[in-house]
Design an enzyme around this catalytic site. Structure first.
Site, PDB file in Angstrom:
ATOM      1  N   GLU A  81      81.245-122.185 -45.419  1.00 20.61           N
ATOM      2  CA  GLU A  81      80.555-122.769 -43.916  1.00 20.61           C
ATOM      3  C   GLU A  81      78.980-123.121 -44.043  1.00 20.61           C
ATOM      4  OE1 GLU A  81      82.022-123.814 -41.305  1.00 20.61           O
ATOM      5  OE2 GLU A  81      83.970-123.164 -41.664  1.00 20.61           O
ATOM      6  N   GLU A 112      93.736-107.567 -58.206  1.00 21.58           N
ATOM      7  CA  GLU A 112      92.690-106.769 -57.751  1.00 21.58           C
ATOM      8  C   GLU A 112      92.286-105.387 -58.495  1.00 21.58           C
ATOM      9  OE1 GLU A 112      93.964-103.545 -54.614  1.00 21.58           O
ATOM     10  OE2 GLU A 112      94.020-105.707 -53.692  1.00 21.58           O
TER      11      GLU A 112
END
Length: 271
Positions: A81, A112
């Site tokens: 953004e 992960e």
């Protein structure tokens, strides 16, 4: 190391399947209300981290978020953004997720737990000492994130983190830890809920405060935003009209000629 993961503690609510929809929503909302107050307690930590990010960016540095699962996705959302909102290059703020881009939509098994991949991912971006890397992990124990920060530390790269468990390995690794203790989740262990909300709020603060400090906002307006759709063009025209005495048509013409609100206003005032 022994520490209590408050994000994994049993929910304060039980027999969820027996609740009505109204009761579920009411109770989730009540839990969510506590998150901003938890973030408030971490404001001094957030201030230290933002101040460092701004300092490094003024030296030509970049910001990297690294995370797995929900945490990784939230970092990517915030990073993506920044260019349209503040008109900065796409490479200034970067979101990296364990398992690569395909993990944005679908979980990648064991990603992960990989203790070497985060550093490899950062090396692809030519990470250097001017950059800041923020590890995001609600649990504070994600191997991908911790190992990435450890390698950064070895290479004199500034490291911060956002986590929701005090005394976690991640918080102890980071030079600039942000620890937002939100407590047990409504659904036990579902850290995409309150913990995820807390992480999003902190990320909003980091990127927005940093960009304002770098001069990417004038007054309260996004004067450097990318004019990527009709809504934003219209917003830009109205911003110009609010700053200088011109008609909608003239403001639109100035915006089209100059390509940004800031440049349009500056060009008019310089005449």
């Amino acid at each position: 190391m022994n520490f209590t993961k408050t994000t994994e503690q049993p929910s304060k609510h039980d027999n969820l399947e027996k609740m009505s929809v109204a009761d579920l929503l009411f109770n989730i909302n009540n839990e969510d209300k506590t998150v901003p107050f938890a973030v408030e307690k971490a404001l001094p930590q957030i201030e230290l981290l933002v101040t460092k990010v701004v300092e490094k960016m003024k030296l030509g540095g970049r910001l990297f978020y690294i995370g797995a699962g929900t945490s990784g996705r939230l970092g990517i959302v915030d990073a993506s953004e920044c260019p349209p909102t503040f008109g900065v290059p796409f490479e200034l703020v970067n979101g990296i997720i364990a398992g690569g881009d395909k993990a944005i939509r679908r979980a990648v098994e064991n990603a992960e737990d990989n203790t070497t991949q985060a550093w490899n991912d950062l090396l692809e971006h030519n990470i250097n000492e001017n950059d800041v890397v923020i590890g995001i992990a609600a649990s504070g124990t994600t191997p991908y994130v911790i190992s990435g920060l450890e390698r950064c530390k070895e290479n004199n790269i500034t490291i911060g983190c956002i986590t929701c468990n005090e005394g976690s390995p991640l918080a102890l690794t980071a030079q600039y830890p942000v620890v937002v203790v939100v407590g047990p989740e409504f659904v036990t262990g579902s850290s995409r809920m309150k913990a995820g909300t807390a992480q999003k709020l902190v990320l909003n603060m980091i990127s927005t405060a940093t960009m304002i400090q770098l001069g990417k906002v004038k007054g309260n307006k996004m004067v450097d935003m990318q004019l990527s759709n009709d809504k934003l063009v219209d917003r830009g025209v109205k911003m110009i009209m609010g700053e200088i005495p011109v008609s909608y048509e003239k403001a639109s013409e100035l915006l089209k000629q100059n390509g940004s609100v800031r440049k349009a206003i500056d060009s008019f005032l310089s005449k």
